[in-house]
Design an enzyme around this catalytic site. Structure first.
Site, short mmCIF file in Angstrom:
data_model
loop_
_atom_site.label_atom_id
_atom_site.label_comp_id
_atom_site.label_asym_id
_atom_site.label_seq_id
_atom_site.Cartn_x
_atom_site.Cartn_y
_atom_site.Cartn_z
N PRO A 90 48.35 -49.17 53.98
CA PRO A 90 47.29 -50.18 53.91
C PRO A 90 46.41 -50.22 55.16
O PRO A 90 45.29 -50.71 55.12
CB PRO A 90 48.04 -51.50 53.74
CG PRO A 90 49.42 -51.14 53.34
CD PRO A 90 49.69 -49.76 53.83
N GLU A 117 59.19 -51.48 54.66
CA GLU A 117 58.24 -52.30 55.41
C GLU A 117 57.19 -51.45 56.13
O GLU A 117 56.07 -51.88 56.35
CB GLU A 117 59.04 -53.14 56.41
CG GLU A 117 58.33 -54.35 56.97
CD GLU A 117 57.91 -55.36 55.92
OE1 GLU A 117 58.57 -55.45 54.85
OE2 GLU A 117 56.91 -56.05 56.16
N ARG A 154 40.18 -33.02 40.33
CA ARG A 154 39.15 -32.84 39.29
C ARG A 154 37.86 -32.26 39.85
O ARG A 154 37.02 -31.78 39.11
CB ARG A 154 38.88 -34.15 38.54
CG ARG A 154 38.22 -35.21 39.36
CD ARG A 154 38.13 -36.53 38.61
NE ARG A 154 37.13 -36.55 37.54
CZ ARG A 154 35.81 -36.62 37.74
NH1 ARG A 154 35.31 -36.64 38.96
NH2 ARG A 154 34.97 -36.65 36.73
N ASP A 169 28.57 -38.28 37.49
CA ASP A 169 29.51 -39.38 37.70
C ASP A 169 28.92 -40.45 38.61
O ASP A 169 28.18 -40.14 39.54
CB ASP A 169 30.78 -38.89 38.41
CG ASP A 169 31.66 -38.11 37.49
OD1 ASP A 169 31.58 -38.32 36.28
OD2 ASP A 169 32.44 -37.28 38.00
C1 4GS Z 1 49.33 -48.93 50.08
C2 4GS Z 1 47.96 -49.19 49.85
C3 4GS Z 1 50.41 -49.93 50.13
C4 4GS Z 1 52.80 -51.19 51.90
C5 4GS Z 1 54.03 -49.51 50.53
C6 4GS Z 1 54.09 -52.00 51.99
C7 4GS Z 1 55.26 -50.37 50.66
C8 4GS Z 1 52.81 -50.38 50.63
N1 4GS Z 1 49.45 -47.63 50.26
N2 4GS Z 1 47.33 -48.02 49.90
N3 4GS Z 1 55.24 -51.14 51.90
N4 4GS Z 1 47.36 -50.35 49.62
N5 4GS Z 1 51.63 -49.50 50.58
O1 4GS Z 1 50.22 -51.06 49.76
O2 4GS Z 1 48.23 -47.08 50.15
#
Ligand code: 4GS
Length: 242
Positions: A90, A117, A154, A169
């Site tokens: 994230p 985590e 793709r 697209d």
């Molecule tokens: C993401 C996301 C995600 C984060 C995986 C907490 C488990 C989780 N991965 N883009 N631990 N958004 N990963 O939420 O790629």
């Protein structure tokens, strides 16, 4: 293109990577996807791949050792290829079409999918790209990796048949797509716009371009901020705004 995926849940990839356009790209040898369970690379007798964070706190972390060992294995199998190592996280940069186009030029991609985590920070030393799917929390990186693989593969030359086109697209043109219609010309009281039945190709093209612009202005005005509009498009946009 060669793709290696490091995951604890290899079966998650079975369906999405063997159906439809991606499945066909694999069959046509445009792409090979090797999904590996990095638990197999754990040097621990219980095959642990997670551990408690130094300093305390909630949750477990992905250990560096199994990821480095799996990476070394790939490096040994294909020492010559230039590799992009992609971490789904994230905290990464949000994935977009531009990134897919960039990755589609590469020879060898490696995806690291976490669960838990977070990652031991030292894993990032082998990573070239940190990618996030978006601002929400997933259970793991697998779906993210599959989305990136799907959007990237793709774009490989010859991956799309004649039925699909990457050129028109949304996002590759910079604009959202105009409305589309197929038969019948009238359905439940809703009629296909007259212009599309006119056979006048110049009028049709103009209508499509305008509708594309209108839809983008109404739904995703942010896309217009980064675009160089032609004189004609600027004129139409003025019309649309009034
Ligand atoms: C993401 C996301 C995600 C984060 C995986 C907490 C488990 C989780 N991965 N883009 N631990 N958004 N990963 O939420 O790629």
């Amino acid at each position: 293109m060669k793709i290696d995926v490091l995951t604890l849940f290899p079966r998650m990839f079975e369906g999405p990577m063997s159906e439809s356009i991606i499945g066909k790209a694999v069959d046509k040898n445009l792409l090979s996807i090797n999904v590996m369970n990095f638990r197999d690379f754990s040097d621990n007798k219980h095959q642990n791949v997670d551990d408690y964070p130094y300093g305390g706190g909630a949750g477990m972390l992905l250990k560096a050792q199994p990821i480095f060992a799996a990476f070394d294995h790939i490096q040994k199998q294909a020492p010559e290829t230039k590799k992009r190592v992609i971490l789904l996280d994230p905290a990464g940069k949000t994935f977009d079409q531009k990134k897919a186009e960039e990755l589609a030029e590469e020879e060898h991609l490696i995806f690291i999918c976490g669960h838990y985590e977070g990652y031991d920070e030292r894993i990032r030393s082998i990573v070239t790209d940190e990618i996030s799917l978006g601002d929400y929390v997933l259970t793991g990186g697998e779906l993210g990796a599959m989305v990136v693989i799907d959007a990237t593969a793709r774009l490989l030359p010859d991956a799309l048949g004649n039925q699909e086109s990457a050129v028109t697209d949304s996002f590759s043109t910079g604009l959202l797509e105009h409305p589309h219609y197929t038969r019948p010309a009238s359905y439940r009281g809703m009629d296909v716009p007259e212009v599309l039945l006119s056979g006048n190709h110049q009028r049709i093209e103009e209508w499509r371009e305008k509708e594309s612009l209108k839809r983008t202005y109404e739904r995703r005005p942010d896309l217009l901020d980064h675009m160089e509009l032609t004189e004609q498009q600027q004129e139409w946009l003025k019309e649309i705004m009034e």
